[in-house]
Design a protein around this motif. Structure first.
Motif, mmCIF file in Angstrom:
data_model
loop_
_atom_site.group_PDB
_atom_site.id
_atom_site.type_symbol
_atom_site.label_atom_id
_atom_site.label_comp_id
_atom_site.label_asym_id
_atom_site.label_seq_id
_atom_site.Cartn_x
_atom_site.Cartn_y
_atom_site.Cartn_z
ATOM 1 N N GLN A 23 46.273 -7.058 -18.940
ATOM 2 C CA GLN A 23 47.661 -7.149 -19.469
ATOM 3 C C GLN A 23 46.905 -8.468 -20.309
ATOM 4 O OE1 GLN A 23 51.005 -7.092 -17.909
ATOM 5 N NE2 GLN A 23 50.969 -8.632 -19.877
ATOM 6 N N LEU A 60 49.289 -11.319 -29.778
ATOM 7 C CA LEU A 60 49.915 -12.938 -28.913
ATOM 8 C C LEU A 60 48.440 -13.879 -29.307
ATOM 9 C CD1 LEU A 60 52.463 -12.622 -26.371
ATOM 10 C CD2 LEU A 60 52.840 -12.582 -28.957
ATOM 11 N N ASP A 108 48.550 -7.750 -24.079
ATOM 12 C CA ASP A 108 49.102 -8.761 -25.088
ATOM 13 C C ASP A 108 48.398 -9.413 -26.603
ATOM 14 O OD1 ASP A 108 51.292 -9.079 -23.356
ATOM 15 O OD2 ASP A 108 50.829 -10.467 -22.635
#
Length: 303
Positions: free
Chosen positions: A12, A19, A16
């Motif tokens: 995960q 970000l 991401d």
């Protein structure tokens, strides 16, 4: 089981990754300017030497600090100015956010928001210049109004009784728009079904504000209040440096200006570090105390 959970978290995080990369500049800033300096706080327990090894002296500089008469005065000034700012300024952004929420015209509301945000991005040098003109005894707008009512002009910037109020007013003007963002965001995040239900029940606008809007602001209000209490020892170094003069210095000389004067100007680095460490320790104690008291009384805290 834990291995599978860790792998899913890593996947995960990798998904991401953009970000996380965006967070790097902010993390670097806090590490360099807020975390790393904590290590340098040990200088408060050492006698600083330009050449040679620093010598451990224990609490010597703290004893000197507490026995210095001027430190009592700057501590008093710091607490008074910070308390004035916290008590007077704290509700202003909340009221401003409630007022913005009442504007039906979206374009007008956005224009007011943009205008109110602008002062936050100005340096205190610029803001001080604006307020010097605004409060000028000879040509300032405030004194023009005072004289129009038949009263004599007043020099607010050299008045010991007025200078603290000038600091509070300029601080409020600079941050009212910026500080209202979090409250306005909380208001805009309220479920619209609550408004519709209130309308069906015949609630007027005052009931909506007091029974729906304000209760949704409790969490950000408590969080910001606790953080403000933690910063009560920070009365505004940049602001005071720009507004101070010989006439009012005794009223607005705070811990930060004292540390700046003793440490950077006089070169007493260990003594200045001890003063700053004392200020930081008080801030930590106040944040923790306020948090636990708030959790005990309202079940809401900073975390």
């Amino acid at each position: 089981m834990n291995q599978i959970s860790n792998n899913s978290k890593l996947k995960q995080m990798w998904a991401d990754k953009t970000l996380y990369f965006m967070l790097l500049p902010g993390l670097a800033y806090f590490i360099i300017f807020h975390v790393w300096p904590i290590i340098g706080m040990k200088l408060a327990f050492y006698e600083y030497r330009i050449i040679g090894k620093n010598v451990y002296v224990g609490f010597k500089y703290f004893r000197e600090l507490f026995s210095t008469p001027i430190f009592t005065q700057v501590l008093e000034n710091t607490l008074i100015i910070s308390a004035m700012k916290m008590i007077i300024i704290f509700p202003i952004p909340i009221i401003f956010a409630l007022m913005l929420n009442e504007f039906i015209n979206g374009k007008f509301r956005k224009a007011v928001q943009v205008i109110s945000y602008l002062p936050h991005f100005l340096s205190w040098v610029v803001i001080a210049g604006i307020w010097f003109e605004f409060l000028s005894k000879s040509s300032g707008a405030v004194n023009e109004i005072i004289q129009a009512f038949g009263f004599p002009a007043h020099d607010f910037l050299t008045d010991k009784d007025a200078i603290r109020w000038v600091l509070v007013a300029s601080e409020a003007w600079r941050n009212i728009g910026w500080d209202s963002i979090i409250f306005l965001a909380a208001i805009l995040g309220i479920n619209q079904n609550l408004y519709e239900a209130a309308h069906v029940d015949g609630a007027n606008r005052w009931h909506v504000v007091t029974r729906i809007v304000i209760p949704h602001l409790y969490v950000p209000m408590v969080t910001i209040f606790i953080l403000n209490v933690g910063f009560i020892m920070n009365a505004g170094l940049d602001q005071v440096l720009n507004f101070t003069n010989d006439s009012v210095n005794s009223k607005i000389d705070i811990i930060d200006t004292y540390v700046y004067r003793v440490g950077l100007i006089n070169g007493q680095y260990s003594f200045a570090t001890a003063a700053n460490l004392f200020k930081s320790a008080i801030g930590v104690v106040l944040v923790l105390s306020t948090h636990f008291i708030s959790k005990k009384l309202t079940s809401k805290g900073a975390w």
